[in-house]
Design a protein around this motif. Sequence first.
Motif, PDB file in Angstrom:
ATOM      1  N   THR A 170       0.060  -4.179  -2.640  1.00  0.00           N
ATOM      2  CA  THR A 170      -0.667  -3.717  -3.820  1.00  0.00           C
ATOM      3  C   THR A 170      -1.969  -3.030  -3.412  1.00  0.00           C
ATOM      4  OG1 THR A 170       0.308  -5.476  -5.148  1.00  0.00           O
ATOM      5  CG2 THR A 170      -1.668  -4.434  -6.026  1.00  0.00           C
ATOM      6  N   ARG A 171      -2.660  -3.566  -2.430  1.00  0.00           N
ATOM      7  CA  ARG A 171      -3.885  -2.918  -1.927  1.00  0.00           C
ATOM      8  C   ARG A 171      -3.561  -1.555  -1.327  1.00  0.00           C
ATOM      9  NH1 ARG A 171      -6.242  -8.251   0.651  1.00  0.00           N
ATOM     10  NH2 ARG A 171      -7.408  -9.010  -1.137  1.00  0.00           N
ATOM     11  N   THR A 172      -2.482  -1.485  -0.567  1.00  0.00           N
ATOM     12  CA  THR A 172      -2.063  -0.212   0.019  1.00  0.00           C
ATOM     13  C   THR A 172      -1.777   0.801  -1.081  1.00  0.00           C
ATOM     14  OG1 THR A 172      -1.159  -1.315   1.969  1.00  0.00           O
ATOM     15  CG2 THR A 172      -0.323   0.900   1.488  1.00  0.00           C
ATOM     16  N   MET A 173      -1.061   0.369  -2.119  1.00  0.00           N
ATOM     17  CA  MET A 173      -0.764   1.245  -3.244  1.00  0.00           C
ATOM     18  C   MET A 173      -2.046   1.742  -3.897  1.00  0.00           C
ATOM     19  SD  MET A 173       1.110   0.381  -6.875  1.00  0.00           S
ATOM     20  CE  MET A 173      -0.235  -0.709  -7.308  1.00  0.00           C
ATOM     21  N   SER A 174      -2.968   0.842  -4.146  1.00  0.00           N
ATOM     22  CA  SER A 174      -4.231   1.205  -4.780  1.00  0.00           C
ATOM     23  C   SER A 174      -5.007   2.213  -3.933  1.00  0.00           C
ATOM     24  CB  SER A 174      -5.073  -0.050  -5.009  1.00  0.00           C
ATOM     25  OG  SER A 174      -6.301   0.281  -5.593  1.00  0.00           O
ATOM     26  N   ASP A 175      -5.057   1.979  -2.627  1.00  0.00           N
ATOM     27  CA  ASP A 175      -5.762   2.906  -1.730  1.00  0.00           C
ATOM     28  C   ASP A 175      -5.113   4.284  -1.749  1.00  0.00           C
ATOM     29  OD1 ASP A 175      -7.472   0.837  -1.050  1.00  0.00           O
ATOM     30  OD2 ASP A 175      -6.522   0.459   0.911  1.00  0.00           O
ATOM     31  N   ARG A 176      -3.787   4.314  -1.701  1.00  0.00           N
ATOM     32  CA  ARG A 176      -3.083   5.596  -1.692  1.00  0.00           C
ATOM     33  C   ARG A 176      -3.265   6.338  -3.017  1.00  0.00           C
ATOM     34  NH1 ARG A 176       2.869   5.020   0.529  1.00  0.00           N
ATOM     35  NH2 ARG A 176       2.784   7.268   0.097  1.00  0.00           N
TER      36      ARG A 176
END
Length: 129
Positions: free
Chosen positions: A32-38
Amino acid sequence: MASNMEPLLEPGMALERIAAWQNEIDELVTRTRTMSDRLSALRVTTSDPRRIVEITIDTQGALLDIRFGPHLPQHDPGAVARTVLATLRDARRQAADQTRRIILETVGPESAAAREMMSRATPSGQVQP
């Protein structure tokens, strides 16, 4: 008497199951953090076929930059305005497509949260609350 409940686990098995759940939760948080960053870094730049205008937007569909080609004075202002709006719509459609792709790649199609976010991704690229 039949029961839909799982049998009681021995303490060791219960701890293993809890540890597995915790690992799944930790992995989901990371994805979820990766998604948010992207999504935060997502920028879409597109131009019309005649290169009258080039537009850059963010993941929310907000206009970040607009550049006009060198032949702008040769075009009717009304045609330029329509071209700008059409190019903006195209950029927003592309942003929505990329938003959906990022959600699928990071959180996965099996996630109920991902399906909900994708259903809320509008043509503007914005994920509605």
